[in-house]
Design a protein around this motif. Structure first.
Motif, mmCIF file in Angstrom:
data_model
loop_
_atom_site.group_PDB
_atom_site.id
_atom_site.type_symbol
_atom_site.label_atom_id
_atom_site.label_comp_id
_atom_site.label_asym_id
_atom_site.label_seq_id
_atom_site.Cartn_x
_atom_site.Cartn_y
_atom_site.Cartn_z
ATOM 1 N N ASP A 176 0.881 5.349 0.068
ATOM 2 C CA ASP A 176 0.070 6.520 0.385
ATOM 3 C C ASP A 176 0.642 7.760 -0.280
ATOM 4 O O ASP A 176 1.725 8.224 0.063
ATOM 5 N N HIS B 192 0.858 -1.198 0.000
ATOM 6 C CA HIS B 192 0.000 0.000 0.000
ATOM 7 C C HIS B 192 0.893 1.247 0.000
ATOM 8 O O HIS B 192 1.757 1.404 0.853
ATOM 9 N N MET C 163 -4.325 10.370 -2.062
ATOM 10 C CA MET C 163 -4.970 11.370 -1.199
ATOM 11 C C MET C 163 -4.582 12.737 -1.738
ATOM 12 O O MET C 163 -3.832 13.494 -1.120
ATOM 13 N N ASP D 22 -8.433 0.808 6.018
ATOM 14 C CA ASP D 22 -7.138 1.489 6.100
ATOM 15 C C ASP D 22 -7.110 2.476 7.260
ATOM 16 O O ASP D 22 -7.877 3.433 7.285
ATOM 17 N N HIS E 67 -2.831 4.614 -3.109
ATOM 18 C CA HIS E 67 -3.928 5.352 -2.464
ATOM 19 C C HIS E 67 -3.666 6.840 -2.660
ATOM 20 O O HIS E 67 -2.798 7.415 -2.006
HETATM 21 ZN ZN ZN Z 1 -3.672 4.547 2.790
#
Ligand code: ZN
Ligand code: DX5
Length: 216
Positions: free
Chosen positions: A36, A34, A69, A171, A67
């Motif tokens: 970020d 994963h 953001m 998450d 992911h």
């Molecule tokens: Zn995340």
């Protein structure tokens, strides 16, 4: 028995030794990595860009669960795909034309994911369920690793489960102490940063998670 996956979040790795850290969790048998990505606008933190994702791509065969953001992820989605992202998750709050960006991800050949902040109602996702491979339910406010798990977010997982045949990931703040709550609610993937990279023995950390998975 369904396959439950563990995806360590790189945010808690030692960035001085990124390649070794990634090999360590790959060897330990995790299912995905994963990553970020934060832009300092959508969340008050800055992390990884496509350049680093492409460097990561060179050292691992693990699926890269990226992911995003970031505000207006449609601007950068293609670059992350080119860098080697396998699963691309955008936030429902981050784009005006949500369906448009989901279609872009699909057309790129990546798995299509959507996420929502703790304060966002799960109903916001309902119009897009057909377009998705993955839903990432945030169990902390996005922005930082090492925060406390918000158990009340599992109500979102419970609501989604009968409506959504794809993968549901949880998450934020996940550890062996609360993994069961996410799995009972119906999660398929647990993202864990501090509970894996924060431990000296990552293989042991992942084994402990797998012990819990056996009960589901
Ligand atoms: Zn995340
Ligand atoms: C938070 C990130 C999470 C986080 C998980 O904004 O999306 O992936 O790094 O880290 P832990 O497991 O430490 O909460």
């Amino acid at each position: 028995m369904k396959k439950i996956m563990i995806a360590p979040s790189l945010l808690s790795a030692d960035f001085n030794r990124l390649a070794e850290e990634i090999r360590d969790v790959e060897k330990a048998g995790c299912d995905a990595l994963h990553i970020d990505v934060m832009d300092g606008h959508f969340v008050p933190n800055l992390t990884i860009g496509p350049l680093v994702v492409s460097a990561i791509r060179k050292v691992t065969k693990l699926p890269l669960d990226v992911h995003l953001m970031i505000d207006m992820p449609s601007r950068f989605m293609a670059e992350f795909r080119k860098a080697g992202a396998d699963w691309i998750t955008v936030h429902v709050e981050a784009e005006k034309d949500v369906r448009g960006v989901l279609q872009m991800i699909k057309a790129s050949g990546a798995k299509v994911g959507i996420s929502l902040r703790p304060k966002t109602a799960v109903e916001m996702l309902f119009p897009y369920l057909q377009d998705l491979d993955l839903i990432l339910v945030m169990s902390v406010e996005p922005g930082f690793g090492g925060q406390s798990f918000m158990p009340e977010m599992m109500a979102k997982v419970k609501m989604l489960r009968p409506k959504f045949p794809g993968l549901i990931s949880v998450d934020g703040g996940i550890g062996v102490g609360n993994a069961s709550q996410a799995l009972e609610a119906g999660a398929d993937i647990l993202v864990a940063g501090s509970a894996v990279f924060g431990k000296a023995d990552r293989a042991k950390a992942i084994r402990e998670f797998r012990e819990i998975f056996k009960k589901f």
